[in-house]
Design a protein around this motif. Structure first.
Motif, PDB file in Angstrom:
ATOM      1  N   PRO A  41      72.977  59.639  14.138  1.00  0.00           N
ATOM      2  CA  PRO A  41      72.660  60.767  15.034  1.00  0.00           C
ATOM      3  C   PRO A  41      72.036  61.895  14.217  1.00  0.00           C
ATOM      4  O   PRO A  41      72.489  62.165  13.096  1.00  0.00           O
ATOM      5  CB  PRO A  41      74.030  61.197  15.576  1.00  0.00           C
ATOM      6  CG  PRO A  41      74.946  60.037  15.323  1.00  0.00           C
ATOM      7  CD  PRO A  41      74.407  59.279  14.154  1.00  0.00           C
TER       8      PRO A  41
ATOM      9  N   GLU B 203      67.153  60.712  14.443  1.00  0.00           N
ATOM     10  CA  GLU B 203      66.300  59.951  15.357  1.00  0.00           C
ATOM     11  C   GLU B 203      64.848  60.446  15.389  1.00  0.00           C
ATOM     12  O   GLU B 203      63.931  59.649  15.550  1.00  0.00           O
ATOM     13  CB  GLU B 203      66.895  59.903  16.777  1.00  0.00           C
ATOM     14  CG  GLU B 203      66.847  61.187  17.573  1.00  0.00           C
ATOM     15  CD  GLU B 203      67.997  62.128  17.272  1.00  0.00           C
ATOM     16  OE1 GLU B 203      68.697  61.919  16.279  1.00  0.00           O
ATOM     17  OE2 GLU B 203      68.173  63.089  18.048  1.00  0.00           O
TER      18      GLU B 203
ATOM     19  N   TYR C 228      61.593  58.303  14.939  1.00  0.00           N
ATOM     20  CA  TYR C 228      60.620  58.319  16.058  1.00  0.00           C
ATOM     21  C   TYR C 228      59.200  58.491  15.498  1.00  0.00           C
ATOM     22  O   TYR C 228      58.285  57.738  15.843  1.00  0.00           O
ATOM     23  CB  TYR C 228      60.991  59.461  16.998  1.00  0.00           C
ATOM     24  CG  TYR C 228      60.042  59.705  18.151  1.00  0.00           C
ATOM     25  CD1 TYR C 228      59.912  58.781  19.181  1.00  0.00           C
ATOM     26  CD2 TYR C 228      59.291  60.882  18.217  1.00  0.00           C
ATOM     27  CE1 TYR C 228      59.050  59.024  20.242  1.00  0.00           C
ATOM     28  CE2 TYR C 228      58.435  61.131  19.275  1.00  0.00           C
ATOM     29  CZ  TYR C 228      58.320  60.197  20.292  1.00  0.00           C
ATOM     30  OH  TYR C 228      57.470  60.437  21.337  1.00  0.00           O
TER      31      TYR C 228
ATOM     32  N   TYR D 239      66.844  58.103  30.014  1.00  0.00           N
ATOM     33  CA  TYR D 239      67.584  57.864  28.789  1.00  0.00           C
ATOM     34  C   TYR D 239      66.981  58.534  27.556  1.00  0.00           C
ATOM     35  O   TYR D 239      67.512  58.412  26.458  1.00  0.00           O
ATOM     36  CB  TYR D 239      67.671  56.344  28.532  1.00  0.00           C
ATOM     37  CG  TYR D 239      66.340  55.637  28.665  1.00  0.00           C
ATOM     38  CD1 TYR D 239      65.327  55.818  27.722  1.00  0.00           C
ATOM     39  CD2 TYR D 239      66.073  54.805  29.745  1.00  0.00           C
ATOM     40  CE1 TYR D 239      64.107  55.186  27.843  1.00  0.00           C
ATOM     41  CE2 TYR D 239      64.854  54.173  29.880  1.00  0.00           C
ATOM     42  CZ  TYR D 239      63.873  54.357  28.922  1.00  0.00           C
ATOM     43  OH  TYR D 239      62.664  53.736  29.059  1.00  0.00           O
TER      44      TYR D 239
ATOM     45  N   ASN E 251      65.069  61.463  24.854  1.00  0.00           N
ATOM     46  CA  ASN E 251      64.876  62.874  24.506  1.00  0.00           C
ATOM     47  C   ASN E 251      63.503  63.139  23.892  1.00  0.00           C
ATOM     48  O   ASN E 251      63.151  64.269  23.596  1.00  0.00           O
ATOM     49  CB  ASN E 251      66.006  63.409  23.605  1.00  0.00           C
ATOM     50  CG  ASN E 251      65.972  62.827  22.204  1.00  0.00           C
ATOM     51  OD1 ASN E 251      65.208  61.912  21.936  1.00  0.00           O
ATOM     52  ND2 ASN E 251      66.813  63.340  21.325  1.00  0.00           N
TER      53      ASN E 251
ATOM     54  N   SER F 182      62.667  57.750  22.105  1.00  0.00           N
ATOM     55  CA  SER F 182      63.896  58.099  21.418  1.00  0.00           C
ATOM     56  C   SER F 182      64.976  58.102  22.498  1.00  0.00           C
ATOM     57  O   SER F 182      65.033  59.002  23.338  1.00  0.00           O
ATOM     58  CB  SER F 182      63.738  59.474  20.771  1.00  0.00           C
ATOM     59  OG  SER F 182      64.982  59.888  20.285  1.00  0.00           O
ATOM     60  N   ARG F 183      65.832  57.068  22.500  1.00  0.00           N
ATOM     61  CA  ARG F 183      66.753  56.842  23.631  1.00  0.00           C
ATOM     62  C   ARG F 183      68.122  57.470  23.404  1.00  0.00           C
ATOM     63  O   ARG F 183      69.054  57.205  24.169  1.00  0.00           O
ATOM     64  CB  ARG F 183      66.922  55.337  23.897  1.00  0.00           C
ATOM     65  CG  ARG F 183      65.679  54.675  24.440  1.00  0.00           C
ATOM     66  CD  ARG F 183      65.879  53.192  24.728  1.00  0.00           C
ATOM     67  NE  ARG F 183      66.593  52.944  25.954  1.00  0.00           N
ATOM     68  CZ  ARG F 183      66.191  52.100  26.924  1.00  0.00           C
ATOM     69  NH1 ARG F 183      65.059  51.437  26.793  1.00  0.00           N
ATOM     70  NH2 ARG F 183      66.907  51.917  27.998  1.00  0.00           N
ATOM     71  N   THR F 184      68.256  58.249  22.349  1.00  0.00           N
ATOM     72  CA  THR F 184      69.528  58.896  21.995  1.00  0.00           C
ATOM     73  C   THR F 184      70.658  57.844  21.910  1.00  0.00           C
ATOM     74  O   THR F 184      70.395  56.670  21.646  1.00  0.00           O
ATOM     75  CB  THR F 184      69.908  60.026  22.980  1.00  0.00           C
ATOM     76  OG1 THR F 184      70.193  59.459  24.259  1.00  0.00           O
ATOM     77  CG2 THR F 184      68.799  61.030  23.109  1.00  0.00           C
ATOM     78  N   ASP F 185      71.906  58.265  22.234  1.00  0.00           N
ATOM     79  CA  ASP F 185      73.009  57.297  22.246  1.00  0.00           C
ATOM     80  C   ASP F 185      73.352  56.939  23.697  1.00  0.00           C
ATOM     81  O   ASP F 185      74.420  56.417  23.984  1.00  0.00           O
ATOM     82  CB  ASP F 185      74.242  57.874  21.521  1.00  0.00           C
ATOM     83  CG  ASP F 185      74.662  59.228  22.101  1.00  0.00           C
ATOM     84  OD1 ASP F 185      74.002  59.708  23.057  1.00  0.00           O
ATOM     85  OD2 ASP F 185      75.638  59.815  21.597  1.00  0.00           O
TER      86      ASP F 185
ATOM     87  N   LYS G 293      76.550  54.527  24.739  1.00  0.00           N
ATOM     88  CA  LYS G 293      77.669  55.309  25.308  1.00  0.00           C
ATOM     89  C   LYS G 293      77.976  54.848  26.729  1.00  0.00           C
ATOM     90  O   LYS G 293      79.140  54.721  27.115  1.00  0.00           O
ATOM     91  CB  LYS G 293      77.310  56.793  25.315  1.00  0.00           C
ATOM     92  CG  LYS G 293      77.586  57.464  23.984  1.00  0.00           C
ATOM     93  CD  LYS G 293      78.224  58.837  24.201  1.00  0.00           C
ATOM     94  CE  LYS G 293      78.796  59.369  22.905  1.00  0.00           C
ATOM     95  NZ  LYS G 293      78.162  60.607  22.498  1.00  0.00           N
TER      96      LYS G 293
ATOM     97  N   TYR H  66      72.279  56.433  17.293  1.00  0.00           N
ATOM     98  CA  TYR H  66      71.124  56.806  18.115  1.00  0.00           C
ATOM     99  C   TYR H  66      70.086  55.689  18.014  1.00  0.00           C
ATOM    100  O   TYR H  66      70.122  54.899  17.074  1.00  0.00           O
ATOM    101  CB  TYR H  66      70.544  58.142  17.635  1.00  0.00           C
ATOM    102  CG  TYR H  66      71.162  59.333  18.343  1.00  0.00           C
ATOM    103  CD1 TYR H  66      72.536  59.447  18.480  1.00  0.00           C
ATOM    104  CD2 TYR H  66      70.365  60.332  18.891  1.00  0.00           C
ATOM    105  CE1 TYR H  66      73.109  60.530  19.134  1.00  0.00           C
ATOM    106  CE2 TYR H  66      70.927  61.411  19.551  1.00  0.00           C
ATOM    107  CZ  TYR H  66      72.304  61.510  19.666  1.00  0.00           C
ATOM    108  OH  TYR H  66      72.863  62.567  20.332  1.00  0.00           O
TER     109      TYR H  66
END
Ligand code: GAP
Length: 512
Positions: A276, A279, A283, A315, A317, A338-341, A345, A369
């Motif tokens: 985290p 990312e 990216y 999903y 950011n 960039s799909r984050t977590d 989650k 991430y």
């Protein structure tokens, strides 16, 4: 534009005539937006897959590949957000009865304004000649600035309405921009409605016992649900990637433009799991790496551009597309997100299982991430085919249709042709094929004149044609002809393997 549409028609008819792509179940008049790949199409498709797989998996120590099932537990799609949010806003024109994606109508309107700007720049170029400073012109010309302002205000409104699910707002934007139906020319629109794109079917044969399951709309979820399996069994350390090539299905509202937008298609996706906070670094890395992969093919650097998403998927950011200049204009070829977590989650929450990684360097557990690269195999196919297809006028006044497919991707690498069907020439040609076929896809061709045979090979993109003649029997030499330059040289049969290999080996592309 008309010329470009003609080009698409030519590509479609060439693809059918030579066995690249056929309309699906054509004897029953076909099925909308579904296509079959023919004998040459499947070779080209396999070569594109191999180029992607080698570049992503074989060339990266920290990326491994999987092949997950198309059917997945239905909760997968609840968790991923596809059941609730995988919608397109659709609108119908009451006169033509044609259905459109409302956001695409607006995007196309914006593209027209962009074309106006380009025309203004062209005019400036003509007026000022070699002293023309394009950047300064774009920053100061009043017409360009006015149009840029227009684009910005439309994009802002579109983002806001789509993000707030304000369908009435989207409708009002279409009305305010006076967008007309391309078929009927009228502005007589219905309201905008949401339409879920997933295909569903039933699992289980006993009535009442059946569960609704979905055909996967993206391959990515097969990777997310296997994150821990792969990480543990492969002893993978973050950052690492999982890659996959496979079918995906979407009930597209507007499925047209040949294999560009289909209801059944193939994706080549890679999910890159990282710490985290790191990312955005990854990216940027994957944006650059993927652009290099495309450009190494040599189709033309000017055929690509980046496009940042106006409306981010539920999903993401950060997200952008690599667009390609298809015969219909610049359109999305690949998405980098960039799909984050978000996904891991969500799967943790819905499955009740922990999907975390223990980072020995940080001495800490966390949900990684994810940066995703996702390219449509069929769109890659169309990019290669449409940019490779040319009708060339030759010096002697004749014409030839040629597919300048990058040699490493060409369906056949070499055609071997005996000059005549007698005197032992066919036998010698087959002897040469028997040596080459272990490494290269070869074609034997003895029908028609040599000239016609060359044209046939040009039309299917074979980089080399080899002619076996009477001299071959005497001194073991052949004539080899280059598809692109049409030059012919005489070399020994013993040199053939290395000459072909140099031209068609994928290593050259991968090193680039
Ligand atoms: N997992 C992320 C994802 O699926 P996407 O932007 O919806 O993102 C990724 O799709 C790529 O899949 C697109 O860039 C495009 O190349 C391809 N694709 C999407 N829908 C398609 C369709 N209906 N027909 C052909 N290719 C499609």
């Amino acid at each position: 534009m008309e010329q470009k549409e003609d080009k698409l028609k030519e590509v479609i008819s060439h693809a059918k005539e030579y066995g690249f792509v056929f309309p699906s179940s054509e004897i029953y008049d076909g099925l909308a937006a579904t296509y079959d790949y023919g004998q040459l199409g499947s070779e080209l498709k396999n070569n594109i897959k191999s180029y992607w797989w080698k570049a992503m998996v074989q060339m990266h120590e920290n990326i491994v590949g999987i092949d997950a099932a198309i059917f997945m537990h239905p909760t997968t799609w609840k968790a991923s957000g596809h059941v609730d949010a995988f919608n397109d806003p659709l609108i119908d024109n009451k006169d033509s009865k044609k259905r459109y994606r409302a956001d695409v109508l607006i995007e196309e309107h914006i593209e027209k304004i962009r074309q106006k700007i380009d025309k203004e720049v062209e005019k400036g170029q003509k007026k000022f000649g070699p002293s023309f400073d394009e950047e300064q012109f774009r920053n100061t010309n009043p017409n360009v600035l006015r149009n840029l302002d227009k684009i910005k205000s439309i994009e802002d409104r579109m983002r806001e309405t789509l993000e707030n699910n304000d369908l009435e707002g989207v409708y009002n934007l279409i009305v305010d921009l006076e967008i007309a139906c391309p078929i009927s020319g009228s502005k007589n629109w219905t309201e905008v409605r949401q339409f879920n794109l997933m295909f569903s079917t039933e699992l289980g044969s006993v009535a009442g016992d059946a569960a609704t399951i979905y055909l996967r709309p993206e391959t990515a979820q097969g990777i997310f649900v296997n994150f821990l399996n792969v990480q543990k069994s492969g002893r993978m350390k973050i950052p690492f990637g999982i890659a996959q090539i496979g079918k995906a299905f979407r009930n597209e509202i507007v499925a047209r433009q040949f294999i560009f937008r289909m209801r059944e298609f193939e994706q080549m996706e890679m999910q890159f799991f990282c710490r985290p906070g790191e990312e955005m670094k990854w990216y940027e890395y994957w944006k650059e790496t993927r652009a290099k992969w495309h450009k190494a093919l040599g189709l033309g650097d000017n055929l690509y551009r980046f496009h940042d998403h106006i409306k981010l998927a539920h999903y993401a950011n950060a997200a952008c597309d690599i667009e390609f200049d298809f015969p219909m204009g610049f359109k999305e070829l690949e998405g980098i997100h960039s799909r984050t977590d978000f996904d891991l989650k969500q799967h943790e929450y819905h499955s009740g299982k922990k999907l975390q990684y223990f980072d020995p360097e940080l001495n800490q557990n966390y949900v990684p991430y994810v940066v995703e690269t996702s390219v449509g195999l069929d769109r890659m196919f169309l990019a290669v085919l449409s940019s490779a297809f040319k009708n060339e006028k030759l010096e002697d006044g004749s014409e030839r249709a040629v597919l300048s497919i990058p040699p490493a991707l060409a369906p056949y690498k070499v055609a071997i042709m005996p000059l005549t069907k007698k005197d032992g020439l066919p036998e010698k040609a087959r002897e040469i094929i028997d040596e080459l076929k272990f490494d290269f896809q070869c074609q034997y061709d003895e029908k028609d004149s040599i000239g016609k045979r060359y044209r046939r090979q040009d039309a299917i993109g074979t980089p080399y044609s080899v002619t076996v003649d009477h001299q071959t029997l005497e001194d073991n030499t052949i004539t080899i002809r280059d598809r692109d330059t049409m030059e012919q040289i005489r070399i020994s049969v013993d040199q053939l393997h290395s000459m072909i290999d140099q031209k068609v080996n994928m290593k050259t592309l991968l090193k680039n």
